[in-house]
Design a protein around this motif. Structure first.
Motif, PDB file in Angstrom:
ATOM      1  N   GLY A 147      29.873  49.014  39.483  1.00  0.00           N
ATOM      2  CA  GLY A 147      29.264  49.259  38.190  1.00  0.00           C
ATOM      3  C   GLY A 147      27.777  48.980  38.225  1.00  0.00           C
ATOM      4  N   ALA A 148      27.142  49.038  37.069  1.00  0.00           N
ATOM      5  CA  ALA A 148      25.698  48.840  36.991  1.00  0.00           C
ATOM      6  C   ALA A 148      25.300  47.409  37.315  1.00  0.00           C
ATOM      7  N   ASP A 149      26.166  46.457  37.032  1.00  0.00           N
ATOM      8  CA  ASP A 149      25.812  45.045  37.192  1.00  0.00           C
ATOM      9  C   ASP A 149      26.565  44.332  38.303  1.00  0.00           C
ATOM     10  N   GLY A 150      27.461  45.007  38.977  1.00  0.00           N
ATOM     11  CA  GLY A 150      28.215  44.332  40.023  1.00  0.00           C
ATOM     12  C   GLY A 150      29.327  45.187  40.570  1.00  0.00           C
ATOM     13  N   VAL A 151      30.183  44.552  41.353  1.00  0.00           N
ATOM     14  CA  VAL A 151      31.290  45.247  42.012  1.00  0.00           C
ATOM     15  C   VAL A 151      32.556  44.422  41.838  1.00  0.00           C
ATOM     16  N   ARG A 152      33.648  45.095  41.533  1.00  0.00           N
ATOM     17  CA  ARG A 152      34.958  44.434  41.495  1.00  0.00           C
ATOM     18  C   ARG A 152      35.763  44.920  42.690  1.00  0.00           C
ATOM     19  N   VAL A 153      36.275  43.972  43.458  1.00  0.00           N
ATOM     20  CA  VAL A 153      37.109  44.288  44.617  1.00  0.00           C
ATOM     21  C   VAL A 153      38.548  43.954  44.263  1.00  0.00           C
ATOM     22  N   ASN A 154      39.445  44.903  44.510  1.00  0.00           N
ATOM     23  CA  ASN A 154      40.832  44.800  44.058  1.00  0.00           C
ATOM     24  C   ASN A 154      40.809  44.586  42.540  1.00  0.00           C
ATOM     25  N   ASP A 155      41.599  43.707  42.020  1.00  0.00           N
ATOM     26  CA  ASP A 155      41.627  43.517  40.566  1.00  0.00           C
ATOM     27  C   ASP A 155      41.093  42.168  40.119  1.00  0.00           C
ATOM     28  N   ASP A 156      40.616  41.363  41.081  1.00  0.00           N
ATOM     29  CA  ASP A 156      40.329  39.981  40.693  1.00  0.00           C
ATOM     30  C   ASP A 156      39.084  39.359  41.299  1.00  0.00           C
ATOM     31  N   LEU A 157      38.308  40.125  42.056  1.00  0.00           N
ATOM     32  CA  LEU A 157      37.136  39.544  42.689  1.00  0.00           C
ATOM     33  C   LEU A 157      35.878  40.268  42.209  1.00  0.00           C
ATOM     34  N   ASP A 158      35.064  39.591  41.419  1.00  0.00           N
ATOM     35  CA  ASP A 158      33.821  40.160  40.895  1.00  0.00           C
ATOM     36  C   ASP A 158      32.633  39.568  41.635  1.00  0.00           C
ATOM     37  N   VAL A 159      31.807  40.445  42.212  1.00  0.00           N
ATOM     38  CA  VAL A 159      30.665  40.018  43.015  1.00  0.00           C
ATOM     39  C   VAL A 159      29.471  40.911  42.706  1.00  0.00           C
ATOM     40  N   ASP A 160      28.304  40.504  43.218  1.00  0.00           N
ATOM     41  CA  ASP A 160      27.100  41.304  43.033  1.00  0.00           C
ATOM     42  C   ASP A 160      27.044  42.486  43.994  1.00  0.00           C
ATOM     43  N   ALA A 161      27.633  42.325  45.200  1.00  0.00           N
ATOM     44  CA  ALA A 161      27.552  43.377  46.208  1.00  0.00           C
ATOM     45  C   ALA A 161      28.692  43.218  47.211  1.00  0.00           C
ATOM     46  N   VAL A 162      28.835  44.235  48.056  1.00  0.00           N
ATOM     47  CA  VAL A 162      29.933  44.275  49.026  1.00  0.00           C
ATOM     48  C   VAL A 162      29.405  44.748  50.377  1.00  0.00           C
ATOM     49  N   VAL A 163      29.953  44.185  51.436  1.00  0.00           N
ATOM     50  CA  VAL A 163      29.755  44.711  52.789  1.00  0.00           C
ATOM     51  C   VAL A 163      31.100  45.246  53.271  1.00  0.00           C
TER      52      VAL A 163
END
Length: 403
Positions: free
Chosen positions: A210-226
């Protein structure tokens, strides 16, 4: 191509994949003060680097093994982690050829000199290895041996492999002692993972940006992903929104080499050795362990799909053991205790002649808050542990805004 992660900076990152690339990215991010969570679908760290102890006590590498000339990041990291590189007493490059047409030392040296001159003059640009070898005048036995040496190491047919992708042609037969991490290469992964938040047995199945971050699976909210998994595994992740066409196409175009590795305990001692089967495109070695003694095991590596198929590894190790025994009558094999390792999705990436010119740019590029790592994204040290580590560090720099 690629977009900014925004002005607010990166405070938290999810790293998908706990191979060397992902762990290198996670370690670099953690060192910069970023909160990192690593997701790994397997029950161990290391990815295509894993060590296994045989019943007799010898430790063998079932994945990546050799630390070769030119590596800088991996040797430095080994020292930082309190590990050591152990001399193996044999050469990764200089292998005794058996079978085939044959060539004497003078003929091989002349062929290598001619090949190096041709490469430096750009004669190989746009050609497959086999095409370049046919165009360069040389002894026919030397041509067969050089083609075999390249095909085995790059694990891809020389009829398809880009001539420009072969690193340091003139060093292919140098008599340089090989090295590996004393006690097992996977110690690098284990020590990198120590202190990191690593969730084993946890595949990443969905990445929603999204505009402000990334959700991985259904429960992990972070600023970015590798994303640091092999290209085919990336296709198993659902991205929302979908990856742009230029990125999805780049990942789909990555070609993987095929290889099969075999470790066979020995019933009697042996000297360190490095022996290549020219007709069958596999090589074998006996080597010193971390304690400086030659371990009672012979390892074999078959490179390229035709060589792997001929060994019928899908049926088990029996055919492979038989061929090793024929090549190495000097060794007393305990074939019943052989351990076979294959990579169903491909051993490591290969560079084919028809590779698009912009593919490296597209593989390296970030997609918004998502950076990509893995040896397949590395321009020069692809297909190596060195390349995996370098790619992870580069992905971290991308997210931190320094690359």
């Amino acid at each position: 191509m690629g977009h900014s992660v925004g002005d607010r900076g990166v405070a938290s990152v999810a790293v998908i994949g706990a191979g060397l690339a992902g762990l290198a990215a996670a370690a670099a991010l953690r060192a910069a003060g970023v909160a990192v969570t690593v997701l790994e679908r397997e029950r161990r760290v290391g990815g295509r680097v894993w060590s296994q102890a045989l019943p007799g006590g010898a430790t063998v590498e079932m994945g990546a093994e050799f630390v070769t000339e030119g590596y800088t990041v991996l040797p430095a990291l080994v020292g930082e982690l309190g590990l050591e590189l152990a001399p193996m007493g044999m050469s990764f490059t200089r292998r005794e050829p058996r079978g085939g047409i044959g060539v004497d030392a003078a003929g091989l040296d002349a062929a290598l000199a001619a090949l190096v001159a041709a490469v430096e003059a750009g004669a190989g640009d746009g050609l497959a290895v086999a095409e370049l070898l046919e165009r360069v005048p040389m002894d026919v036995g030397a041509r067969e041996l050089i083609a075999c040496r390249i095909q085995v190491s790059y694990a891809h047919p020389v009829s398809l492999l880009a001539a420009s992708a072969v690193r340091e042609v003139g060093e292919l037969f140098n008599d340089v002692e090989a090295r590996r991490v004393a006690g097992g290469n996977d110690q690098v992964a284990k020590r990198l993972a120590a202190g990191l938040r690593v969730q084993l047995g946890t595949p990443a199945v969905r990445v929603a940006q999204g505009a402000d971050g990334v959700r991985v699976n259904d429960d992990l909210d972070v600023d970015a992903v590798v994303v640091s998994v092999p290209a085919p595994a990336t296709a198993e992740i659902v991205f929302d929104p979908p990856l742009p066409a230029w990125k999805a196409d780049a990942l789909a175009r990555v070609v993987y080499a095929q290889a099969a590795k075999l470790a066979v305990p020995l019933l009697a001692g042996a000297r360190a050795s490095s022996v290549l089967s020219v007709p069958e495109h596999f090589w074998t070695w006996t080597a010193k362990d971390g304690d400086g003694a030659v371990a009672p095991v012979v390892t074999a590596f078959a490179g390229s799909a035709p060589a792997v198929d001929a060994l019928r590894v899908d049926e088990g190790p029996e055919r492979y053991v038989e061929r090793v025994a024929t090549l190495r009558p000097d060794l007393e094999l305990d074939g019943a205790a052989a351990v076979l390792s294959t990579w169903p999705g491909g051993a490591y990436s290969a560079r084919r002649r028809d590779r698009p010119a912009d593919l490296d740019d597209r593989l390296e590029a970030r997609v918004g808050r998502i950076a990509f790592a893995g040896e397949h994204t590395e321009r020069h040290w692809y297909a190596t542990m060195e390349g995996a580590l370098r790619s992870g560090e580069r992905a971290a720099r991308q997210l931190l805004g320094s690359a």
